[in-house]
Write an enzyme that holds these catalytic residues in place. Sequence first.
Site: not given
Ligand code: PDD
Length: 289
Positions: A33, A52, A100, A184
């Site tokens: 996604y 990405r 499945r 993160e």
């Molecule tokens: N998530 N790390 C993780 C685990 C994430 O799920 C996200 C983003 C990021 C930051 O990525 P970006 O700057 O491309 O949004 C880092 C999105 C926003 C979500 O799952 O809603």
Amino acid sequence: MTRIVYCNGAYLDYAKARVHAEDRGFQFGDAVYEVCEVMCGRLVDETRHLDRLERSLGELQMGNPMSRGAWGHVMREIVRRNRVTDGLLYLQVSRGSSPRDFFFPPEGTPQTVVVLARSTVKARGSDAATAPQGITIKTVPDIRWKRCDIKSVMLLPASLAKEAARAEGAQDAWFVGADGFITEGGSSNAWIVDQDGVLVTTPISNALLRGVTRTTLLDVLKREDVALQERTFTVEEALAAREAFITSATNILTPVTAIDGQPVGNGHPGLLTLKLQGLFHGSAEIAAA
Ligand code: PDD
């Protein structure tokens, strides 16, 4: 509120948008996604998000079901049909539906594609009236798999982490690897300004997602000549930091004012954090409507 959802080639009413009971995303988390910010009705950093997406699909040996042109068209159409001015766009691609089986479905099985968008009321940028007061963080063990560089929908650890944070009155979680270093955030990248005043973020590896917001912020830092150390940092270092913040498409750059119940710096959003927040959209790609 999302009204119209793009679902496998059709623009459907929200209540009628359905995927199959045996969708691979549903049964195996076999889907990827993207979440893209929408600002003033325009997509932010569309190119990087689609780059990405392509990478995530490739890493999972999935094809890209649509051309760049088609993605661009559908994404704009969904923003337009849902009348989103400021909000977010969500897209998901699964390997499709089939009885499945752990093995991949036969070649040619149509992939499932869903795109939706919704408005969000969100504090943004350096606008003093709406500048977020900052969020508080709880650190949690990183129990995720070893390919967090792939933006897959296997988000249960993140969901559990955020709930654990909420149970303790914090708004978000930061994952801590087995080595004691912060990887993160639950759905964001983590940043601190260390005790020496140096901006620090975890270096890219398979243990974390290369955030698009993170990448665009690197452009801001170059432009503004702000020094950055891409290195690992521990919880102890984060607790002693002068400033901290997270980056993501949904929060852009949001100050962190406390970690595990301890204030970061003076417990208010940091000055560098607020400055970078104000500069962010000057470096982002803002697509034509
Ligand atoms: N998530 N790390 C993780 C685990 C994430 O799920 C996200 C983003 C990021 C930051 O990525 P970006 O700057 O491309 O949004 C880092 C999105 C926003 C979500 O799952 O809603």
